[in-house]
Design an enzyme around this catalytic site. Structure first.
Site, PDB file in Angstrom:
ATOM      1  N   GLY A  13       0.995  -1.399  -0.229  1.00 37.99           N
ATOM      2  CA  GLY A  13      -0.026  -0.076   0.014  1.00 37.99           C
ATOM      3  C   GLY A  13       0.822   1.353  -0.052  1.00 37.99           C
ATOM      4  N   ASN A  82       4.687   4.301   9.321  1.00 39.13           N
ATOM      5  CA  ASN A  82       3.750   4.092   8.189  1.00 39.13           C
ATOM      6  C   ASN A  82       2.741   2.990   8.866  1.00 39.13           C
ATOM      7  OD1 ASN A  82       2.076   4.026   5.676  1.00 39.13           O
ATOM      8  ND2 ASN A  82       3.021   2.043   5.660  1.00 39.13           N
ATOM      9  N   ALA A  83       3.286   2.193   9.585  1.00 39.31           N
ATOM     10  CA  ALA A  83       2.450   0.917   9.971  1.00 39.31           C
ATOM     11  C   ALA A  83       1.101   1.321  10.781  1.00 39.31           C
ATOM     12  CB  ALA A  83       3.165  -0.251  10.770  1.00 39.31           C
ATOM     13  N   GLY A  84      -0.025   0.689  10.482  1.00 35.05           N
ATOM     14  CA  GLY A  84      -1.284   1.113  11.007  1.00 35.05           C
ATOM     15  C   GLY A  84      -2.243  -0.203  10.853  1.00 35.05           C
ATOM     16  N   THR A  86      -6.709  -1.263  11.686  1.00 36.45           N
ATOM     17  CA  THR A  86      -7.995  -0.577  12.083  1.00 36.45           C
ATOM     18  C   THR A  86      -8.792  -1.715  12.779  1.00 36.45           C
ATOM     19  OG1 THR A  86      -8.976  -0.957   9.807  1.00 36.45           O
ATOM     20  CG2 THR A  86      -8.189   0.922  10.197  1.00 36.45           C
ATOM     21  N   TYR A 147      -9.050   4.524  16.276  1.00 39.08           N
ATOM     22  CA  TYR A 147      -8.179   4.804  15.382  1.00 39.08           C
ATOM     23  C   TYR A 147      -8.095   6.279  15.145  1.00 39.08           C
ATOM     24  CZ  TYR A 147      -6.548   5.194  10.462  1.00 39.08           C
ATOM     25  OH  TYR A 147      -5.733   5.482   9.412  1.00 39.08           O
ATOM     26  N   PRO A 177      -3.025  11.636   5.212  1.00 39.49           N
ATOM     27  CA  PRO A 177      -3.694  11.191   4.225  1.00 39.49           C
ATOM     28  C   PRO A 177      -5.094  11.280   4.404  1.00 39.49           C
ATOM     29  CG  PRO A 177      -2.044   9.751   4.509  1.00 39.49           C
ATOM     30  CD  PRO A 177      -2.206  10.577   5.846  1.00 39.49           C
ATOM     31  N   TYR A 179      -8.557   9.845   1.663  1.00 40.34           N
ATOM     32  CA  TYR A 179      -8.866   8.622   1.105  1.00 40.34           C
ATOM     33  C   TYR A 179      -7.830   8.361   0.067  1.00 40.34           C
ATOM     34  CZ  TYR A 179     -13.194   7.876   3.176  1.00 40.34           C
ATOM     35  OH  TYR A 179     -14.342   8.013   4.172  1.00 40.34           O
ATOM     36  N   ILE A 180      -7.172   7.238  -0.050  1.00 43.34           N
ATOM     37  CA  ILE A 180      -6.000   6.818  -0.934  1.00 43.34           C
ATOM     38  C   ILE A 180      -6.323   5.679  -1.611  1.00 43.34           C
ATOM     39  CG2 ILE A 180      -3.644   6.729  -1.273  1.00 43.34           C
ATOM     40  CD1 ILE A 180      -4.343   9.583  -0.142  1.00 43.34           C
TER      41      ILE A 180
END
Length: 241
Positions: A13, A82-84, A86, A147, A177, A179-180
């Protein structure tokens, strides 16, 4: 070899786009991942970027993993958190486990990764820490109390740490960001995308992972040395902070 950059969640991603963009700029890049061995191996085979498996929510694993990266490539000079994850649920249905898992990865993980590299950055008088937050950490989102709290916490962490790092030549910034266009977004029904999501975005489209990556590359560069404690909102005008 260029400066060493470490990207958490860097094999898929947005993280993969960041890893390859930094590589293209001459950085020696390492990417972490949490669980998908097959995807990580394919990413390494395609890009030549070495991947390392550990859980950013575990401090000891981060210390050991960073030590291995530095043994392989040299001192980490650019860290991209960057790791995340939900674990969405309306608050009245949210379990303590759902809360703790998200806070553990998205917020504690930023501490766990930043803390071990901080002394070396201070000693060398140079460092870049860039954390990927979210529009939902700025405006909130239904069924994402965990989140949104974690991503808002990332912004507060960044503002505080930036003040500590400034005189040591370390900048600390956020990219938030909207919506990507990633694999996760492709699961959203077309009707929902066209009638609910896109109308919220003034530019009329999803963002691209490459656009987030370019923002990170800039913040990692020497040209961004006067920018610290900042949140760069990349959301197509959906939310103006």
């Amino acid at each position: 070899m260029g400066r060493v950059a470490l990207v958490t969640g860097g094999s898929r991603g947005i993280g993969a786009a960041i890893s390859t963009a930094l590589q293209a700029e001459g950085y020696s890049v390492a990417a972490t991942y949490a669980g998908n061995d097959e995807k990580a191996a394919a990413f390494t085979a395609e890009t030549g970027i070495k991947t390392y498996k550990w859980n950013v929510g575990n401090y000891d694993e981060c210390v050991a993993g960073i030590a291995q990266v530095e043994a392989d490539l040299g001192p980490v000079e650019v860290l991209v958190n960057n790791a995340g994850i939900t674990r969405d649920a309306p608050f009245h249905k949210m379990s303590p486990a759902q809360w703790n898992e998200v806070i553990g990865t998205n917020l504690n993980g930023v501490f766990n990764m930043s803390h071990p590299v901080w002394p070396g950055m201070r000693e060398r008088k140079f460092g870049r820490i860039i954390t990927i937050s979210s529009i939902n950490g700025q405006k909130g989102q239904f069924a994402q109390a965990n989140y949104a709290a974690s991503k808002a916490g990332d912004i507060g962490f960044t503002k505080a740490l930036a003040q500590e790092g400034a005189r040591a030549g370390i900048t600390v910034n956020v990219v938030a960001p909207g919506y990507i266009n990633t694999e996760m977004m492709s699961t959203i029904p077309e009707k929902v995308m066209n009638e609910v999501i896109l109308p919220q975005i003034p530019v009329g489209r999803l963002g691209e992972a490459s656009e987030i990556a370019r923002a990170v590359v800039f913040l990692a560069s020497d040209d961004a040395g006067f920018i610290t404690g900042a949140t760069l909102s990349a959301n197509g005008g959906q939310y103006l902070a």
